[in-house]
Scaffold this motif. Structure first.
Motif, PDB file in Angstrom:
ATOM      1  N   UNK A  18      79.461  12.260 -74.266  1.00 47.97           N
ATOM      2  CA  UNK A  18      79.462  11.339 -72.870  1.00 47.97           C
ATOM      3  C   UNK A  18      78.301  10.725 -73.299  1.00 47.97           C
ATOM      4  N   UNK A  19      77.162  11.169 -73.717  1.00 50.37           N
ATOM      5  CA  UNK A  19      75.784  10.668 -73.858  1.00 50.37           C
ATOM      6  C   UNK A  19      75.979   9.485 -75.180  1.00 50.37           C
ATOM      7  N   UNK A  24      76.267   3.948 -76.998  1.00 45.48           N
ATOM      8  CA  UNK A  24      76.805   2.836 -77.750  1.00 45.48           C
ATOM      9  C   UNK A  24      77.480   1.939 -76.803  1.00 45.48           C
ATOM     10  N   UNK A  25      77.920   1.984 -75.787  1.00 49.36           N
ATOM     11  CA  UNK A  25      78.257   0.932 -74.668  1.00 49.36           C
ATOM     12  C   UNK A  25      77.031   0.066 -74.321  1.00 49.36           C
ATOM     13  N   UNK A  31      73.405  -6.129 -76.894  1.00 47.47           N
ATOM     14  CA  UNK A  31      73.302  -7.068 -77.992  1.00 47.47           C
ATOM     15  C   UNK A  31      74.429  -8.122 -77.810  1.00 47.47           C
ATOM     16  N   UNK A  32      75.564  -7.969 -77.027  1.00 46.38           N
ATOM     17  CA  UNK A  32      76.510  -9.228 -76.735  1.00 46.38           C
ATOM     18  C   UNK A  32      75.483 -10.170 -75.863  1.00 46.38           C
ATOM     19  N   UNK A  37      66.075 -11.307 -82.767  1.00 50.94           N
ATOM     20  CA  UNK A  37      65.449 -10.216 -83.374  1.00 50.94           C
ATOM     21  C   UNK A  37      64.767  -9.133 -82.857  1.00 50.94           C
ATOM     22  N   UNK A  38      64.024  -9.580 -81.804  1.00 47.97           N
ATOM     23  CA  UNK A  38      63.073  -8.256 -81.132  1.00 47.97           C
ATOM     24  C   UNK A  38      64.116  -7.361 -80.455  1.00 47.97           C
ATOM     25  N   UNK A  39      65.279  -7.791 -79.825  1.00 51.64           N
ATOM     26  CA  UNK A  39      66.140  -7.195 -79.163  1.00 51.64           C
ATOM     27  C   UNK A  39      67.129  -6.344 -80.153  1.00 51.64           C
ATOM     28  N   UNK A  40      67.540  -6.809 -81.311  1.00 51.39           N
ATOM     29  CA  UNK A  40      67.972  -6.060 -82.410  1.00 51.39           C
ATOM     30  C   UNK A  40      67.179  -5.081 -82.901  1.00 51.39           C
ATOM     31  N   UNK A  41      65.873  -5.148 -82.853  1.00 51.11           N
ATOM     32  CA  UNK A  41      65.083  -4.239 -83.540  1.00 51.11           C
ATOM     33  C   UNK A  41      64.710  -3.158 -82.279  1.00 51.11           C
ATOM     34  N   UNK A  42      64.754  -3.285 -81.290  1.00 52.73           N
ATOM     35  CA  UNK A  42      64.707  -2.282 -80.140  1.00 52.73           C
ATOM     36  C   UNK A  42      66.032  -1.609 -80.158  1.00 52.73           C
ATOM     37  N   UNK A  43      67.095  -2.152 -80.224  1.00 50.62           N
ATOM     38  CA  UNK A  43      68.470  -1.348 -80.113  1.00 50.62           C
ATOM     39  C   UNK A  43      68.457  -0.804 -81.624  1.00 50.62           C
TER      40      UNK A  43
END
Length: 66
Positions: A18-19, A24-25, A31-32, A37-43
């Protein structure tokens, strides 16, 4: 009655699955919506933390089972 998954004391596959699915969701939705690039790095960092938690949770469950 349905119980919420435990992050601090995982006791079963239900908790880990579940976690993992929720994280992943969340990453996919973020990301959608945001592109950068900063958001991608955080994710990426968040995904590494989730992966480390999954490894810890599985070993924790197996240690309690023995």
């Amino acid at each position: 009655m349905t119980r919420l998954p435990s992050v601090r004391e995982p006791t079963s596959f239900f908790d880990v699955f579940t976690v993992t699915v929720v994280s992943i969701t969340v990453v996919a939705v973020i990301l959608a919506v945001w592109h950068g690039s900063f958001v991608r790095l955080e994710m990426g960092v968040f995904s590494v933390f989730v992966f480390a938690w999954v490894i810890w949770a599985i070993t924790h469950i197996l240690e309690e089972a023995t």
